[in-house]
Design an enzyme around this catalytic site. Structure first.
Site, short mmCIF file in Angstrom:
data_model
loop_
_atom_site.label_atom_id
_atom_site.label_comp_id
_atom_site.label_asym_id
_atom_site.label_seq_id
_atom_site.Cartn_x
_atom_site.Cartn_y
_atom_site.Cartn_z
CE1 TYR A 154 51.21 26.21 46.31
CE2 TYR A 154 51.51 28.27 47.50
CZ TYR A 154 51.47 27.56 46.32
OH TYR A 154 51.72 28.21 45.13
CE LYS A 158 54.17 25.94 44.36
NZ LYS A 158 54.41 25.39 43.03
N1 LIG Z 1 47.92 31.58 41.17
C1 LIG Z 1 48.75 31.99 42.09
O1 LIG Z 1 48.43 32.93 42.88
C2 LIG Z 1 50.12 31.38 42.23
C3 LIG Z 1 51.11 32.10 42.89
C4 LIG Z 1 52.38 31.56 43.01
C5 LIG Z 1 52.66 30.32 42.46
N2 LIG Z 1 51.68 29.63 41.83
C6 LIG Z 1 52.05 28.33 41.25
O2 LIG Z 1 51.89 28.40 39.84
C7 LIG Z 1 51.60 27.11 39.30
C8 LIG Z 1 50.41 27.22 38.38
O3 LIG Z 1 49.32 27.70 39.12
P1 LIG Z 1 48.07 28.43 38.44
O4 LIG Z 1 47.79 29.60 39.27
O5 LIG Z 1 48.27 28.57 36.99
O6 LIG Z 1 46.96 27.32 38.79
P2 LIG Z 1 45.68 26.78 37.98
O7 LIG Z 1 45.06 27.84 37.15
O8 LIG Z 1 44.86 26.07 38.99
O9 LIG Z 1 46.34 25.67 37.01
C9 LIG Z 1 46.94 24.54 37.56
C10 LIG Z 1 47.36 23.59 36.43
O10 LIG Z 1 47.90 22.41 37.04
C11 LIG Z 1 47.21 21.27 36.53
N3 LIG Z 1 47.08 20.24 37.53
C12 LIG Z 1 46.43 20.31 38.73
N4 LIG Z 1 46.44 19.10 39.32
C13 LIG Z 1 47.08 18.26 38.47
C14 LIG Z 1 47.40 16.88 38.51
N5 LIG Z 1 47.02 16.11 39.55
N6 LIG Z 1 48.09 16.35 37.49
C15 LIG Z 1 48.46 17.10 36.42
N7 LIG Z 1 48.18 18.40 36.32
C16 LIG Z 1 47.50 18.97 37.33
C17 LIG Z 1 45.84 21.80 36.13
O11 LIG Z 1 45.28 20.99 35.07
P3 LIG Z 1 44.21 19.79 35.22
O12 LIG Z 1 43.18 20.19 36.21
O13 LIG Z 1 43.72 19.64 33.81
O14 LIG Z 1 44.99 18.60 35.64
C18 LIG Z 1 46.19 23.17 35.58
O15 LIG Z 1 46.60 23.06 34.24
C19 LIG Z 1 51.39 26.20 40.51
O16 LIG Z 1 52.58 25.46 40.72
C20 LIG Z 1 51.16 27.16 41.66
O17 LIG Z 1 51.56 26.63 42.90
C21 LIG Z 1 50.42 30.13 41.70
#
Ligand SMILES: NC(=O)c1ccc[n+]([C@@H]2O[C@H](COP(=O)([O-])OP(=O)(O)OC[C@H]3O[C@@H](n4cnc5c(N)ncnc54)[C@H](OP(=O)(O)O)[C@@H]3O)[C@@H](O)[C@H]2O)c1
Length: 266
Positions: A154, A158
């Site tokens: 992961y 990133k």
């Molecule tokens: N949360 C954190 O702590 C954090 C910190 C730093 C960076 N990030 C990054 O921020 C971004 C968003 O994360 P989040 O925290 O908002 O996560 P989240 O709440 O789990 O949402 C993830 C989104 O990605 C979609 N997704 C997952 N697998 C997919 C697939 N195979 N095809 C298409 N869409 C898919 C999901 O929709 P479906 O399930 O409907 O497909 C959902 O809309 C990610 O890139 C993550 O790495 C997160």
């Protein structure tokens, strides 16, 4: 760089059904943007679209697969609208010892976090450059700034997004096209549960909400920033680690990960 006037502009948001992607959709709609929402869960996207007071198109696609990404690109080409901005947000996490993780999951993580983002960017960027406008918010993480033991794939995915974005941003400087990496720290969303771990007590106290991260990201994007690390603590952490030897930073990162039980994730 000319100011962003979101009114009536079409924005593609991937991973819009939950977490930060959903927040991007909500806040962009409030700024007057029209939206193309993508993720796998079509019903959630349609329900979100019904809540937003703007024009919305929905494309359900699995961005972990080549066919899913191609489906998205084909549907975008067939749409009656022109995409002006992209939030490449869809992504997944994965924790545990590298050699215990499922190889299939590691490949799928890389496919969505890296390959899908490259393909979407490569598909849309030439049109933006021709029009000398628009841009991309590429969602990376504070995990991009140092190795992350027990979330090694992961963290590396990133770092890839951060370096890719900074590299392209330099190539297209003065083109009028924005290219920004968004690097949030921990944000409570469905991400942690999907990745099989919980935020630590400290992270629960010190995290930023998706709402806050997205509003800071949009301001940074509007200002033409290339990298946005929202929040003082996150920003300080990414700056401070530059002054220490890499091995020390990696060990410290491993300690934090072990304390939060990421090494125990099966
Ligand atoms: N949360 C954190 O702590 C954090 C910190 C730093 C960076 N990030 C990054 O921020 C971004 C968003 O994360 P989040 O925290 O908002 O996560 P989240 O709440 O789990 O949402 C993830 C989104 O990605 C979609 N997704 C997952 N697998 C997919 C697939 N195979 N095809 C298409 N869409 C898919 C999901 O929709 P479906 O399930 O409907 O497909 C959902 O809309 C990610 O890139 C993550 O790495 C997160």
């Amino acid at each position: 760089m000319t100011p962003v006037d979101w009114a009536g502009q079409w924005v593609l948001v991937t991973g819009a059904s939950a977490g930060m992607g959903r927040q991007f959709a909500v806040q962009l709609a409030k700024r007057g943007a029209n939206l193309v929402l993508c993720s796998r869960n079509e019903q959630r996207l349609r329900e979100l679209g019904d809540e937003l007071e703007t024009e919305v198109r929905v494309i359900a696609a699995d961005l972990m697969t080549d066919a899913g990404v191609q489906h998205l690109l084909d549907r975008l080409d067939a749409l009656d609208v022109r995409i002006e901005h992209v939030v490449n947000n869809a992504g997944v996490g994965g924790a545990g010892h590298f050699s215990n993780q499922s190889p299939e999951q590691q490949i799928l993580l890389t496919a969505i976090n890296c390959t899908a983002l490259v393909r979407i960017t490569r598909h849309l960027l030439p049109g933006f450059l021709e029009r000398q406008s628009g841009g991309f918010i590429q969602v990376a993480s504070t995990a991009a700034f140092q190795p992350v033991p027990y979330m090694a794939v992961y963290g590396a995915s990133k770092a890839y997004v951060l370096h890719l974005t900074q590299g392209i941003a330099e190539e297209i400087r003065d083109s009028g096209v924005r290219m920004m990496a968004l690097c949030p720290g921990p944000v409570p969303t469905e991400f942690q549960e999907r990745a099989g771990y919980e935020l630590t007590g400290l992270q629960k106290k010190n995290n930023m909400s998706a709402d806050d991260v997205v509003s800071k990201a949009l301001v940074a994007y509007e200002r033409g920033r290339r990298v946005c690390v929202p929040g003082f603590t996150n920003s300080a952490q990414t700056i401070l680690q530059r002054f220490f030897p890499r091995e020390f930073v990696t060990r410290a990162s491993a300690l934090v990960m072990r304390r939060s039980g990421r090494d125990k994730v099966a």
